[in-house]
Design a protein around this motif. Structure first.
Motif, mmCIF file in Angstrom:
data_model
loop_
_atom_site.group_PDB
_atom_site.id
_atom_site.type_symbol
_atom_site.label_atom_id
_atom_site.label_comp_id
_atom_site.label_asym_id
_atom_site.label_seq_id
_atom_site.Cartn_x
_atom_site.Cartn_y
_atom_site.Cartn_z
ATOM 1 N N HIS A 32 0.852 -1.185 0.000
ATOM 2 C CA HIS A 32 0.000 0.000 0.000
ATOM 3 C C HIS A 32 0.888 1.235 0.000
ATOM 4 C CE1 HIS A 32 -3.699 2.248 0.679
ATOM 5 N NE2 HIS A 32 -3.000 3.002 1.500
ATOM 6 N N ILE A 33 0.570 2.171 -0.880
ATOM 7 C CA ILE A 33 1.282 3.448 -0.920
ATOM 8 C C ILE A 33 0.677 4.349 0.144
ATOM 9 C CG2 ILE A 33 1.810 5.511 -2.295
ATOM 10 C CD1 ILE A 33 3.239 2.944 -3.251
ATOM 11 N N THR A 34 1.504 4.776 1.069
ATOM 12 C CA THR A 34 1.052 5.661 2.138
ATOM 13 C C THR A 34 1.148 7.117 1.705
ATOM 14 O OG1 THR A 34 1.825 4.058 3.757
ATOM 15 C CG2 THR A 34 1.412 6.272 4.558
ATOM 16 N N SER A 35 2.229 7.453 1.015
ATOM 17 C CA SER A 35 2.424 8.843 0.607
ATOM 18 C C SER A 35 3.397 8.919 -0.569
ATOM 19 C CB SER A 35 2.984 9.638 1.796
ATOM 20 O OG SER A 35 3.123 11.000 1.479
ATOM 21 N N LEU A 36 3.083 9.809 -1.490
ATOM 22 C CA LEU A 36 3.945 10.101 -2.638
ATOM 23 C C LEU A 36 3.931 11.608 -2.825
ATOM 24 C CD1 LEU A 36 5.544 9.300 -5.263
ATOM 25 C CD2 LEU A 36 3.308 9.236 -6.405
ATOM 26 N N ALA A 37 5.104 12.211 -2.909
ATOM 27 C CA ALA A 37 5.162 13.663 -3.092
ATOM 28 C C ALA A 37 6.409 14.034 -3.896
ATOM 29 C CB ALA A 37 5.186 14.380 -1.747
ATOM 30 N N VAL A 38 6.254 15.037 -4.742
ATOM 31 C CA VAL A 38 7.363 15.612 -5.498
ATOM 32 C C VAL A 38 7.186 17.124 -5.430
ATOM 33 C CG1 VAL A 38 8.440 15.847 -7.772
ATOM 34 C CG2 VAL A 38 7.566 13.622 -7.044
ATOM 35 N N LEU A 39 8.276 17.849 -5.162
ATOM 36 C CA LEU A 39 8.200 19.304 -5.125
ATOM 37 C C LEU A 39 7.648 19.842 -6.438
ATOM 38 C CD1 LEU A 39 11.612 20.376 -3.508
ATOM 39 C CD2 LEU A 39 9.339 20.468 -2.468
ATOM 40 N N ARG A 40 6.855 20.894 -6.361
ATOM 41 C CA ARG A 40 6.272 21.491 -7.573
ATOM 42 C C ARG A 40 7.342 21.836 -8.604
ATOM 43 N NH1 ARG A 40 0.938 22.457 -7.108
ATOM 44 N NH2 ARG A 40 0.090 22.769 -5.024
ATOM 45 N N THR A 41 8.483 22.302 -8.138
ATOM 46 C CA THR A 41 9.566 22.684 -9.046
ATOM 47 C C THR A 41 10.170 21.501 -9.787
ATOM 48 O OG1 THR A 41 11.127 22.539 -7.200
ATOM 49 C CG2 THR A 41 10.201 24.726 -7.701
ATOM 50 N N HIS A 42 9.870 20.297 -9.354
ATOM 51 C CA HIS A 42 10.460 19.107 -9.957
ATOM 52 C C HIS A 42 9.411 18.155 -10.550
ATOM 53 C CE1 HIS A 42 13.838 20.670 -7.733
ATOM 54 N NE2 HIS A 42 14.616 19.863 -8.422
ATOM 55 N N ARG A 43 8.215 18.652 -10.706
ATOM 56 C CA ARG A 43 7.163 17.828 -11.315
ATOM 57 C C ARG A 43 7.307 17.814 -12.826
ATOM 58 N NH1 ARG A 43 2.106 19.565 -7.381
ATOM 59 N NH2 ARG A 43 3.089 18.738 -5.507
ATOM 60 N N LYS A 44 6.650 16.875 -13.454
ATOM 61 C CA LYS A 44 6.672 16.682 -14.915
ATOM 62 C C LYS A 44 8.048 16.244 -15.412
ATOM 63 C CE LYS A 44 2.406 17.965 -15.655
ATOM 64 N NZ LYS A 44 1.415 16.993 -16.056
ATOM 65 N N LEU A 45 8.841 15.664 -14.523
ATOM 66 C CA LEU A 45 10.160 15.151 -14.896
ATOM 67 C C LEU A 45 10.211 13.624 -14.837
ATOM 68 C CD1 LEU A 45 12.408 17.664 -12.884
ATOM 69 C CD2 LEU A 45 11.758 17.774 -15.306
ATOM 70 N N GLY A 46 9.105 13.021 -14.449
ATOM 71 C CA GLY A 46 9.061 11.565 -14.355
ATOM 72 C C GLY A 46 9.494 11.015 -13.009
ATOM 73 N N LEU A 47 9.729 11.877 -12.026
ATOM 74 C CA LEU A 47 10.203 11.398 -10.728
ATOM 75 C C LEU A 47 9.162 10.548 -10.008
ATOM 76 C CD1 LEU A 47 12.138 14.487 -9.342
ATOM 77 C CD2 LEU A 47 13.069 12.354 -10.249
ATOM 78 N N ALA A 48 7.918 10.979 -10.000
ATOM 79 C CA ALA A 48 6.869 10.207 -9.319
ATOM 80 C C ALA A 48 6.750 8.816 -9.949
ATOM 81 C CB ALA A 48 5.538 10.941 -9.360
ATOM 82 N N THR A 49 6.814 8.764 -11.254
ATOM 83 C CA THR A 49 6.742 7.477 -11.961
ATOM 84 C C THR A 49 7.912 6.587 -11.560
ATOM 85 O OG1 THR A 49 5.581 8.488 -13.806
ATOM 86 C CG2 THR A 49 6.689 6.394 -14.241
ATOM 87 N N LYS A 50 9.107 7.144 -11.538
ATOM 88 C CA LYS A 50 10.287 6.353 -11.167
ATOM 89 C C LYS A 50 10.206 5.882 -9.721
ATOM 90 C CE LYS A 50 13.563 8.376 -14.381
ATOM 91 N NZ LYS A 50 14.880 9.032 -14.509
ATOM 92 N N LEU A 51 9.768 6.746 -8.832
ATOM 93 C CA LEU A 51 9.638 6.360 -7.430
ATOM 94 C C LEU A 51 8.622 5.231 -7.267
ATOM 95 C CD1 LEU A 51 9.698 9.919 -5.832
ATOM 96 C CD2 LEU A 51 11.436 8.145 -5.520
ATOM 97 N N MET A 52 7.489 5.357 -7.955
ATOM 98 C CA MET A 52 6.456 4.320 -7.866
ATOM 99 C C MET A 52 6.942 2.997 -8.453
ATOM 100 S SD MET A 52 3.682 5.290 -6.292
ATOM 101 C CE MET A 52 2.396 4.222 -6.948
ATOM 102 N N ARG A 53 7.615 3.040 -9.581
ATOM 103 C CA ARG A 53 8.104 1.800 -10.202
ATOM 104 C C ARG A 53 9.172 1.128 -9.350
ATOM 105 N NH1 ARG A 53 7.519 4.049 -16.211
ATOM 106 N NH2 ARG A 53 5.376 3.377 -16.534
#
Length: 156
Positions: free
Chosen positions: A37-58
């Motif tokens: 279960h994912i409890t929390s996922l966050a990326v700073l606004r300045t670093h969004r749209k770079l694929g970081l959330a996708t990489k962290l989730m994968r």
């Protein structure tokens, strides 16, 4: 974090500033199949749209499958969070399983979403977005190449 240290990932910029993280856990209090279960996922606004959330989730999906033989992954998301819904559904392959009324403290509803890994805990999608915006490659990607120096993600 102490129970599942392999399920906490952070992304850092070149200055070692944390710019994103994912915190997950294994559900061990249910009679269901082994799942995370994912409890929390966050990326700073300045670093969004770079694929970081996708990489962290994968990276989290891979750790759940390889370490715990997870059969699926679940999470909750606000019904009004369109950006997160797009990420989870369209990019990562989650499906809305149910709606939990008044899930959040402010009484907003949440979608309960699931991603099934397959009958034998099949490997998650191996597509990896390219690092961009001056960010280093993730530790997991660097480890695959045998280089862990200067990685921008730590498994704490």
């Amino acid at each position: 974090m102490l129970s599942w240290p392999q399920l906490l990932f952070v992304a850092e910029d070149y200055n070692k500033k944390i710019v994103g993280y994912v915190l997950a856990k294994m559900e061990d209090e249910t009679d269901d199949e082994v799942h995370g279960h994912i409890t929390s996922l966050a990326v700073l606004r300045t670093h969004r749209k770079l694929g970081l959330a996708t990489k962290l989730m994968r990276a989290t999906e891979a750790a759940m499958i390889e370490t715990f033989s997870a059969k699926f992954l679940s999470l909750h998301v606000r019904v009004t969070n369109r950006a997160a819904l797009t990420l989870y559904r369209d990019t990562l392959g989650f499906n809305i399983d149910d709606t939990d009324p008044k899930y959040y403290a402010d009484q907003e509803d949440a979608y309960f979403m699931k991603k099934t890994f397959g009958p034998q805990g099949a490997k998650p999608d191996k597509k990896k977005p390219k690092a961009s915006g001056g960010l280093l490659a993730l530790q997991q990607e660097k480890a695959e190449k045998g280089d862990t120096k200067g990685a921008d993600e730590r498994n704490l």
